[in-house]
Design a protein around this motif. Structure first.
Motif, mmCIF file in Angstrom:
data_model
loop_
_atom_site.group_PDB
_atom_site.id
_atom_site.type_symbol
_atom_site.label_atom_id
_atom_site.label_comp_id
_atom_site.label_asym_id
_atom_site.label_seq_id
_atom_site.Cartn_x
_atom_site.Cartn_y
_atom_site.Cartn_z
ATOM 1 N N GLN A 160 0.752 -1.150 -0.117
ATOM 2 C CA GLN A 160 -0.009 0.020 -0.083
ATOM 3 C C GLN A 160 0.816 1.190 -0.036
ATOM 4 O OE1 GLN A 160 -2.662 -0.246 3.339
ATOM 5 N NE2 GLN A 160 -3.739 -2.040 2.505
ATOM 6 N N SER A 161 0.486 2.130 -0.902
ATOM 7 C CA SER A 161 1.099 3.525 -0.926
ATOM 8 C C SER A 161 1.275 4.185 0.353
ATOM 9 C CB SER A 161 0.483 4.435 -1.959
ATOM 10 O OG SER A 161 -0.848 4.603 -1.682
ATOM 11 N N GLU A 162 0.417 3.804 1.344
ATOM 12 C CA GLU A 162 0.456 4.613 2.612
ATOM 13 C C GLU A 162 1.433 4.193 3.690
ATOM 14 O OE1 GLU A 162 -2.290 3.008 1.362
ATOM 15 O OE2 GLU A 162 -3.801 4.812 0.845
ATOM 16 N N THR A 163 1.621 2.926 3.278
ATOM 17 C CA THR A 163 3.095 2.447 4.118
ATOM 18 C C THR A 163 4.118 3.260 3.677
ATOM 19 O OG1 THR A 163 1.860 0.299 4.275
ATOM 20 C CG2 THR A 163 4.301 0.408 4.594
ATOM 21 N N SER A 181 4.394 5.928 2.258
ATOM 22 C CA SER A 181 4.418 7.357 2.576
ATOM 23 C C SER A 181 4.653 7.756 4.088
ATOM 24 C CB SER A 181 2.964 7.996 2.208
ATOM 25 O OG SER A 181 2.530 7.795 1.142
ATOM 26 N N SER A 182 4.315 6.652 4.816
ATOM 27 C CA SER A 182 4.451 6.920 6.442
ATOM 28 C C SER A 182 6.262 6.953 6.700
ATOM 29 C CB SER A 182 3.905 5.647 7.067
ATOM 30 O OG SER A 182 2.506 5.606 6.920
ATOM 31 N N LEU A 183 6.828 6.080 6.077
ATOM 32 C CA LEU A 183 8.312 6.068 6.234
ATOM 33 C C LEU A 183 8.684 7.106 5.397
ATOM 34 C CD1 LEU A 183 10.728 4.565 7.000
ATOM 35 C CD2 LEU A 183 10.865 3.377 4.853
ATOM 36 N N ARG A 184 8.295 7.715 4.315
ATOM 37 C CA ARG A 184 8.717 8.845 3.847
ATOM 38 C C ARG A 184 8.505 10.259 4.755
ATOM 39 N NH1 ARG A 184 12.235 9.241 -0.733
ATOM 40 N NH2 ARG A 184 11.578 7.769 -2.407
ATOM 41 N N SER A 185 7.496 10.167 5.437
ATOM 42 C CA SER A 185 7.070 11.257 6.332
ATOM 43 C C SER A 185 7.917 11.356 7.514
ATOM 44 C CB SER A 185 5.484 11.406 6.518
ATOM 45 O OG SER A 185 5.322 9.987 7.585
ATOM 46 N N LEU A 186 8.511 10.293 7.624
ATOM 47 C CA LEU A 186 9.563 10.092 8.923
ATOM 48 C C LEU A 186 11.000 10.517 8.475
ATOM 49 C CD1 LEU A 186 8.085 6.933 10.831
ATOM 50 C CD2 LEU A 186 7.678 9.320 11.334
ATOM 51 N N VAL A 196 10.891 -1.637 3.798
ATOM 52 C CA VAL A 196 9.223 -2.024 3.212
ATOM 53 C C VAL A 196 9.113 -2.851 2.322
ATOM 54 C CG1 VAL A 196 7.186 -0.662 2.435
ATOM 55 C CG2 VAL A 196 8.631 0.543 4.141
#
Length: 260
Positions: A149-152, A154-159, A170
């Motif tokens: 999922q792209s949200e997974t 994006s979560s790492l990118r946001s951190l 991931v």
């Protein structure tokens, strides 16, 4: 005894029961058919022990070397390329049509051409098995990465995670369970291709040993080769399960908690 130990003990008894059942079925077939073409399990196992110290052991290790090296090569090439194709859209758009066209082609038909260019030695057998297993790992890995999922990500990118960390933390863990499943399926294919490649134009390997025993009308020796090839396949399955338990530990922990 903890739950993990109980699960392992239960599996061990299951495997033992399966072996006993197969041996009993084999014994019954030998008694029923009463033909020298089908030796009893005792005769085949005795021939295996007797011949292993002679030339059967050499053929076994030659086949093991060929299938292990080819599978490892296919894994080391197919896994990273599959991850890249699954995540990098531009690369996937370039390579996907090539994979789509070439993947359905039975690679075994290229054996005469491979023998022509690489000769009759180990290189041609290793290349053929690598060629076949590579596509299975590549397609499986690519599809597994595309399910992330792209949200997974994006979560790492946001951190603050960079591209390498996305691959490392991931995409790689997400694809490994499917890759190990693909490896289990590939083992059967690799062993079958190995037998076919070793059954002609060679003087080494279990495939050669089995066909040579068949041509000499020595069924006990032929079944000794079959037993060793079966042990090779089972051994490779055990190795894949071992690494699966190490690198995909979270899956098995969930299974133990649920009592599976």
């Amino acid at each position: 005894m903890n739950l993990q130990g109980k699960v392992f003990q239960g599996k061990s008894w299951g495997y033992l029961g399966a072996i006993v059942f197969l041996l009993a079925l084999w014994q019954y077939a030998a008694w029923s058919l009463q033909t020298p073409l089908l030796p009893t399990p005792q005769a085949a196992i005795a021939a295996t022990i007797r011949l292993f110290e002679a030339d059967l052991g050499k053929h076994f290790w030659v086949s093991t070397y060929r299938v292990v090296l080819s599978t490892l090569t296919a894994f080391l090439i197919g896994l990273p390329l599959g991850i890249i194709m699954g995540y990098e859209g531009r690369i996937d758009r370039f390579l996907a049509p090539l994979v789509y066209i070439t993947y359905p082609i039975p690679k075994i038909v290229f054996l005469p051409l491979i023998l022509l260019f690489l000769g009759l030695g180990d290189g041609s057998k290793i290349f053929l098995i690598t060629f076949i297993v590579f596509f299975q790992i590549l397609v499986t890995t690519r599809d597994a990465v595309r399910k992330v999922q792209s949200e997974t990500i994006s979560s790492l990118r946001s951190l603050g995670g960079n591209r390498f960390q996305v691959y490392r933390y991931v995409l790689l863990p997400a694809s490994l369970p499917d890759v190990f499943t693909s490896l289990r399926l590939s083992m059967g294919t690799a062993i079958a291709v190995l037998f076919f490649a070793e059954s002609f134009a060679t003087t080494e390997g279990l495939g050669y040993f089995i066909m040579d025993s068949w041509s000499r009308a020595a069924p006990d020796e032929m079944f000794a080769g079959i037993i060793m090839m079966a042990l090779l396949g089972v051994g490779l399955f055990i190795v894949v399960d071992f690494f699966d338990n190490i690198f995909c530990r979270w899956q098995h922990l969930n299974g133990y908690k649920e009592g599976k």
